[in-house]
Design a protein around this motif. Structure first.
Motif, short mmCIF file in Angstrom:
data_model
loop_
_atom_site.label_atom_id
_atom_site.label_comp_id
_atom_site.label_asym_id
_atom_site.label_seq_id
_atom_site.Cartn_x
_atom_site.Cartn_y
_atom_site.Cartn_z
N GLY A 90 0.71 -1.16 -0.02
CA GLY A 90 0.13 -0.06 0.18
C GLY A 90 0.88 1.12 -0.21
N VAL A 91 1.77 1.93 1.19
CA VAL A 91 3.46 2.77 1.24
C VAL A 91 3.21 2.72 -0.61
CG1 VAL A 91 4.95 3.59 1.75
CG2 VAL A 91 3.46 2.21 3.44
N LEU A 92 4.11 1.73 -1.05
CA LEU A 92 4.27 1.29 -2.74
C LEU A 92 3.42 2.12 -3.36
CD1 LEU A 92 7.15 0.20 -4.04
CD2 LEU A 92 5.69 -1.72 -4.21
N LEU A 93 2.16 1.43 -2.94
CA LEU A 93 1.37 2.79 -3.73
C LEU A 93 1.01 3.91 -4.04
CD1 LEU A 93 -1.15 2.03 -6.38
CD2 LEU A 93 -2.50 1.19 -4.66
N GLY A 94 0.53 3.99 -2.63
CA GLY A 94 0.46 5.65 -2.47
C GLY A 94 1.68 5.99 -2.88
N SER A 95 3.22 5.96 -2.89
CA SER A 95 4.52 6.41 -3.00
C SER A 95 4.28 6.51 -4.61
CB SER A 95 5.14 6.19 -2.69
OG SER A 95 5.00 5.88 -0.98
N VAL A 96 4.06 5.31 -5.37
CA VAL A 96 4.64 5.74 -6.24
C VAL A 96 3.56 6.33 -6.86
CG1 VAL A 96 4.30 4.65 -9.01
CG2 VAL A 96 5.66 3.16 -6.98
N LEU A 97 2.10 6.46 -6.79
CA LEU A 97 1.22 7.39 -7.77
C LEU A 97 1.34 8.53 -7.51
CD1 LEU A 97 -2.05 5.42 -6.76
CD2 LEU A 97 -1.19 5.58 -9.08
N ARG A 98 1.87 9.43 -6.42
CA ARG A 98 2.19 10.72 -5.49
C ARG A 98 3.74 10.95 -6.98
NH1 ARG A 98 5.32 13.25 -0.23
NH2 ARG A 98 6.16 15.16 -1.02
N PHE A 99 4.43 9.89 -6.70
CA PHE A 99 5.82 10.12 -7.04
C PHE A 99 5.42 10.85 -9.16
CE2 PHE A 99 8.47 8.74 -11.04
CZ PHE A 99 9.74 9.12 -10.22
N ILE A 100 4.77 10.35 -9.77
CA ILE A 100 3.73 10.10 -10.86
C ILE A 100 3.52 11.72 -11.01
CG2 ILE A 100 2.54 9.91 -12.98
CD1 ILE A 100 2.68 6.53 -11.39
N ALA A 101 2.75 12.18 -10.01
CA ALA A 101 1.68 13.77 -9.76
C ALA A 101 2.70 14.36 -10.13
CB ALA A 101 0.68 13.75 -9.11
N HIS A 102 3.62 14.38 -9.08
CA HIS A 102 4.90 15.87 -9.32
C HIS A 102 5.61 15.13 -10.56
CE1 HIS A 102 4.72 16.22 -4.85
NE2 HIS A 102 4.86 15.07 -4.58
N TYR A 103 6.35 13.94 -10.96
CA TYR A 103 6.40 13.28 -11.92
C TYR A 103 6.25 14.34 -13.18
CZ TYR A 103 8.95 11.44 -16.37
OH TYR A 103 9.49 11.11 -17.40
N ILE A 104 4.91 14.05 -13.58
CA ILE A 104 4.56 15.25 -14.09
C ILE A 104 4.65 16.51 -14.35
CG2 ILE A 104 1.93 15.74 -15.48
CD1 ILE A 104 1.69 12.93 -14.60
N GLY A 105 4.39 17.19 -12.90
CA GLY A 105 4.35 18.94 -12.56
C GLY A 105 6.09 18.97 -13.38
N GLY A 106 5.95 17.98 -12.69
CA GLY A 106 8.01 18.70 -13.40
C GLY A 106 8.64 18.41 -14.69
N ILE A 107 8.19 17.78 -15.15
CA ILE A 107 8.16 18.55 -16.38
C ILE A 107 7.48 19.13 -17.25
CG2 ILE A 107 7.72 16.87 -19.03
CD1 ILE A 107 7.89 13.81 -17.80
N VAL A 108 5.45 19.23 -17.13
CA VAL A 108 4.89 20.49 -18.01
C VAL A 108 5.59 21.47 -17.30
CG1 VAL A 108 2.59 20.88 -17.47
CG2 VAL A 108 3.50 18.56 -17.83
N PHE A 109 6.06 21.74 -15.68
CA PHE A 109 6.02 23.11 -14.86
C PHE A 109 7.17 23.38 -15.16
CE2 PHE A 109 1.85 21.93 -14.07
CZ PHE A 109 1.24 23.09 -15.11
N PHE A 110 8.71 22.44 -14.59
CA PHE A 110 9.58 22.74 -13.91
C PHE A 110 10.75 22.30 -15.33
CE2 PHE A 110 6.90 22.62 -10.76
CZ PHE A 110 7.48 23.59 -9.18
N ALA A 111 10.65 22.82 -16.41
CA ALA A 111 10.98 22.68 -17.78
C ALA A 111 12.56 22.86 -17.97
CB ALA A 111 10.60 22.33 -18.73
N SER A 112 12.53 24.74 -17.30
CA SER A 112 13.22 25.73 -17.34
C SER A 112 14.48 25.09 -16.20
CB SER A 112 12.84 26.76 -17.38
OG SER A 112 12.19 27.14 -16.13
N SER A 113 14.26 24.85 -15.43
CA SER A 113 14.88 24.34 -13.91
C SER A 113 16.37 23.12 -14.73
CB SER A 113 14.44 23.65 -12.61
OG SER A 113 13.63 24.83 -12.37
N ALA A 114 15.86 22.58 -15.37
CA ALA A 114 16.55 21.73 -15.83
C ALA A 114 18.15 22.12 -16.34
CB ALA A 114 16.14 20.52 -16.93
N PRO A 115 19.28 20.89 -16.15
CA PRO A 115 20.35 21.69 -16.31
C PRO A 115 20.45 21.46 -17.30
CG PRO A 115 20.70 20.41 -14.71
CD PRO A 115 18.87 20.17 -14.85
#
Length: 199
Positions: A125-150
């Motif tokens: 359950g912890v793995l499921l919840g953590s992976v789903l949360r990670f996916i939300a952050h991952y998508i947000g990172g790609i869409v909104f924080f692209a300029s932060s990438a080295p």
């Protein structure tokens, strides 16, 4: 009896959300600013998992939703765009509550005194919840924080590494904490199962 259960549920949601909020606040203070665009090593997900295992999906989802929502309202969120804010906080913490799909399996394994099995379901359950949360952050990172990438680093890889560096430790720490809490006080689940059967 049913009214008492509803009252107990709402009180526990409020209490566990408050605990999660305090844990997150403490983690943000102690995070040493390793993650400039938000993120920290925190056990703020633990109260969400506890509610998810005690009350099932409704407990986990509501506690997670309120935690994410209150982080925004109380100014604990790192927001550069309304959609990013909703994704990184409201969505990210709400989906942690989906760990509640294992609630009945955990309760049954515990009632049957199968310790290894209920620990397995809790960690799952912890793995499921953590992976789903990670996916939300991952998508947000790609869409909104692209300029932060080295320069020269693909945005997808940057978001994966950035979010992974705090989500992996969070998942491991949360799994250990949840198992220890329920191991020390089995009635946290057993008591709830008992009351549900008699309501």
């Amino acid at each position: 009896m049913e009214q008492n259960r509803k009252t107990l549920f709402l009180v526990e949601v409020a209490v566990f959300t408050a605990i999660a909020l305090l844990l997150d606040y403490a983690a943000n203070i102690l995070s040493l600013k390793i993650w400039p665009q938000g993120g920290s090593i925190s056990i703020a997900m633990v109260p969400i998992f506890l509610m998810a295992y005690r009350w099932g999906l409704k407990g986990g989802l509501l506690t997670g939703f309120l935690l994410g929502f209150l982080q925004i309202v109380l100014g604990q969120a790192w927001i550069i765009h309304p959609v990013q804010g909703a994704l990184d906080y409201v969505v990210a913490y709400t989906v942690v509550g989906l760990a509640g799909v294992f609630s009945s399996s955990i309760k049954k394994a515990q009632a049957d005194s199968k310790k290894t099995l209920w620990i397995f379901y809790m960690v799952l359950g912890v793995l499921l919840g953590s992976v789903l949360r990670f996916i939300a952050h991952y998508i947000g990172g790609i869409v909104f924080f692209a300029s932060s990438a080295p320069e020269g680093t693909p945005v997808a890889l940057f978001s994966f590494l950035y979010n992974g560096t705090y989500m992996l430790p969070n998942a491991i720490i949360s799994a250990i904490a949840v198992v220890l809490v329920f191991g020390a006080s089995p009635r946290l689940i057993a008591g709830q199962r008992h009351s549900m059967n008699h309501s």
